[in-house]
Design a protein around this motif. Sequence first.
Motif, PDB file in Angstrom:
ATOM      1  N   UNK A   1       0.836  -1.199   0.000  1.00  0.00           N
ATOM      2  CA  UNK A   1       0.000   0.000   0.000  1.00  0.00           C
ATOM      3  C   UNK A   1       0.873   1.251   0.000  1.00  0.00           C
ATOM      4  N   UNK A   2       1.874   1.308   0.886  1.00  0.00           N
ATOM      5  CA  UNK A   2       2.734   2.494   0.995  1.00  0.00           C
ATOM      6  C   UNK A   2       3.432   2.793  -0.327  1.00  0.00           C
ATOM      7  N   UNK A   3       3.903   1.746  -0.997  1.00  0.00           N
ATOM      8  CA  UNK A   3       4.617   1.944  -2.261  1.00  0.00           C
ATOM      9  C   UNK A   3       3.707   2.559  -3.315  1.00  0.00           C
ATOM     10  N   UNK A   4       2.478   2.070  -3.413  1.00  0.00           N
ATOM     11  CA  UNK A   4       1.534   2.598  -4.402  1.00  0.00           C
ATOM     12  C   UNK A   4       1.198   4.054  -4.102  1.00  0.00           C
ATOM     13  N   UNK A   5       0.984   4.371  -2.848  1.00  0.00           N
ATOM     14  CA  UNK A   5       0.663   5.750  -2.478  1.00  0.00           C
ATOM     15  C   UNK A   5       1.849   6.661  -2.782  1.00  0.00           C
ATOM     16  N   UNK A   6       3.046   6.226  -2.445  1.00  0.00           N
ATOM     17  CA  UNK A   6       4.250   7.020  -2.718  1.00  0.00           C
ATOM     18  C   UNK A   6       4.405   7.257  -4.220  1.00  0.00           C
ATOM     19  N   UNK A   7       4.212   6.210  -5.017  1.00  0.00           N
ATOM     20  CA  UNK A   7       4.321   6.333  -6.475  1.00  0.00           C
ATOM     21  C   UNK A   7       3.259   7.274  -7.036  1.00  0.00           C
ATOM     22  N   UNK A   8       2.018   7.131  -6.570  1.00  0.00           N
ATOM     23  CA  UNK A   8       0.937   8.002  -7.056  1.00  0.00           C
ATOM     24  C   UNK A   8       1.181   9.456  -6.677  1.00  0.00           C
ATOM     25  N   UNK A   9       1.631   9.681  -5.462  1.00  0.00           N
ATOM     26  CA  UNK A   9       1.911  11.047  -5.025  1.00  0.00           C
ATOM     27  C   UNK A   9       3.033  11.662  -5.868  1.00  0.00           C
ATOM     28  N   UNK A  10       4.080  10.896  -6.132  1.00  0.00           N
ATOM     29  CA  UNK A  10       5.187  11.386  -6.970  1.00  0.00           C
ATOM     30  C   UNK A  10       4.694  11.693  -8.387  1.00  0.00           C
ATOM     31  N   UNK A  11       3.822  10.852  -8.918  1.00  0.00           N
ATOM     32  CA  UNK A  11       3.277  11.072 -10.262  1.00  0.00           C
ATOM     33  C   UNK A  11       2.466  12.358 -10.321  1.00  0.00           C
ATOM     34  N   UNK A  12       1.632  12.579  -9.317  1.00  0.00           N
ATOM     35  CA  UNK A  12       0.816  13.799  -9.281  1.00  0.00           C
ATOM     36  C   UNK A  12       1.709  15.026  -9.123  1.00  0.00           C
ATOM     37  N   UNK A  13       2.730  14.943  -8.283  1.00  0.00           N
ATOM     38  CA  UNK A  13       3.650  16.075  -8.109  1.00  0.00           C
ATOM     39  C   UNK A  13       4.370  16.376  -9.430  1.00  0.00           C
TER      40      UNK A  13
ATOM     41  N   UNK B   1       4.682   9.697   3.015  1.00  0.00           N
ATOM     42  CA  UNK B   1       5.237   9.938   1.685  1.00  0.00           C
ATOM     43  C   UNK B   1       5.454  11.426   1.421  1.00  0.00           C
ATOM     44  N   UNK B   2       5.082  12.274   2.386  1.00  0.00           N
ATOM     45  CA  UNK B   2       5.338  13.700   2.250  1.00  0.00           C
ATOM     46  C   UNK B   2       4.123  14.594   2.098  1.00  0.00           C
ATOM     47  N   UNK B   3       2.934  14.022   1.989  1.00  0.00           N
ATOM     48  CA  UNK B   3       1.728  14.841   1.865  1.00  0.00           C
ATOM     49  C   UNK B   3       1.329  15.382   3.236  1.00  0.00           C
ATOM     50  N   UNK B   4       1.093  16.686   3.319  1.00  0.00           N
ATOM     51  CA  UNK B   4       0.775  17.290   4.617  1.00  0.00           C
ATOM     52  C   UNK B   4      -0.604  17.939   4.660  1.00  0.00           C
ATOM     53  N   UNK B   5      -1.224  18.174   3.513  1.00  0.00           N
ATOM     54  CA  UNK B   5      -2.508  18.864   3.461  1.00  0.00           C
ATOM     55  C   UNK B   5      -3.562  17.911   2.918  1.00  0.00           C
ATOM     56  N   UNK B   6      -4.634  17.748   3.691  1.00  0.00           N
ATOM     57  CA  UNK B   6      -5.697  16.815   3.321  1.00  0.00           C
ATOM     58  C   UNK B   6      -7.038  17.526   3.304  1.00  0.00           C
ATOM     59  N   UNK B   7      -7.931  17.069   2.443  1.00  0.00           N
ATOM     60  CA  UNK B   7      -9.272  17.616   2.342  1.00  0.00           C
ATOM     61  C   UNK B   7     -10.293  16.593   2.779  1.00  0.00           C
ATOM     62  N   UNK B   8     -11.256  17.052   3.537  1.00  0.00           N
ATOM     63  CA  UNK B   8     -12.358  16.212   4.026  1.00  0.00           C
ATOM     64  C   UNK B   8     -13.672  16.881   3.667  1.00  0.00           C
ATOM     65  N   UNK B   9     -14.667  16.077   3.334  1.00  0.00           N
ATOM     66  CA  UNK B   9     -15.993  16.634   3.099  1.00  0.00           C
ATOM     67  C   UNK B   9     -17.043  15.976   3.986  1.00  0.00           C
ATOM     68  N   UNK B  10     -16.618  15.062   4.810  1.00  0.00           N
ATOM     69  CA  UNK B  10     -17.554  14.383   5.711  1.00  0.00           C
ATOM     70  C   UNK B  10     -17.104  14.627   7.151  1.00  0.00           C
ATOM     71  N   UNK B  11     -17.832  15.468   7.843  1.00  0.00           N
ATOM     72  CA  UNK B  11     -17.442  15.902   9.181  1.00  0.00           C
ATOM     73  C   UNK B  11     -17.292  14.733  10.145  1.00  0.00           C
ATOM     74  N   UNK B  12     -18.247  13.807  10.135  1.00  0.00           N
ATOM     75  CA  UNK B  12     -18.182  12.693  11.084  1.00  0.00           C
ATOM     76  C   UNK B  12     -16.937  11.837  10.853  1.00  0.00           C
ATOM     77  N   UNK B  13     -16.623  11.555   9.602  1.00  0.00           N
ATOM     78  CA  UNK B  13     -15.419  10.776   9.296  1.00  0.00           C
ATOM     79  C   UNK B  13     -14.170  11.525   9.742  1.00  0.00           C
ATOM     80  N   UNK B  14     -14.126  12.813   9.469  1.00  0.00           N
ATOM     81  CA  UNK B  14     -12.958  13.616   9.849  1.00  0.00           C
ATOM     82  C   UNK B  14     -12.762  13.619  11.360  1.00  0.00           C
ATOM     83  N   UNK B  15     -13.846  13.754  12.094  1.00  0.00           N
ATOM     84  CA  UNK B  15     -13.739  13.772  13.566  1.00  0.00           C
ATOM     85  C   UNK B  15     -13.166  12.468  14.100  1.00  0.00           C
ATOM     86  N   UNK B  16     -13.466  11.370  13.444  1.00  0.00           N
ATOM     87  CA  UNK B  16     -12.939  10.076  13.882  1.00  0.00           C
ATOM     88  C   UNK B  16     -11.498   9.870  13.420  1.00  0.00           C
ATOM     89  N   UNK B  17     -11.150  10.366  12.250  1.00  0.00           N
ATOM     90  CA  UNK B  17      -9.854  10.102  11.644  1.00  0.00           C
ATOM     91  C   UNK B  17      -8.749  11.041  12.124  1.00  0.00           C
TER      92      UNK B  17
END
Length: 125
Positions: A1-13, A50-66
Amino acid sequence: MMEAITENLARVQDQIAAAATPAGRTAGDIELIAVSKTHAAEKVQAAAEAGQALFGESRVQEARARIPLLPARLRWHFIGHLQKNKSATRSRSSSCFTGSTRSRSRKTCNASRMRKARGRECSWR
């Protein structure tokens, strides 16, 4: 999982950097908001590692738990439509709001922000 996320983040950057140059900007001028709604805290943690520091949430209940399960250094934006009954909760859990809402929700968000005196800004469309 970590490898895929790191690769995807690098691709988007890389895509951001490629798009910035023709627009007369640098990649450093652009900040990526990774949308974390519906994803487990473990996946968000992997993106943070992997270096991402800013996240977006649109579901308040999920964000409060996470959010409490993740590093305090992460920054959170609430994105999307905000209902009045969730605006005070949103103010406590994220550092910024980007989206659309009604005037009553804005007042609730701003009143909650003032009570907490955390200096968070709300932006509205």
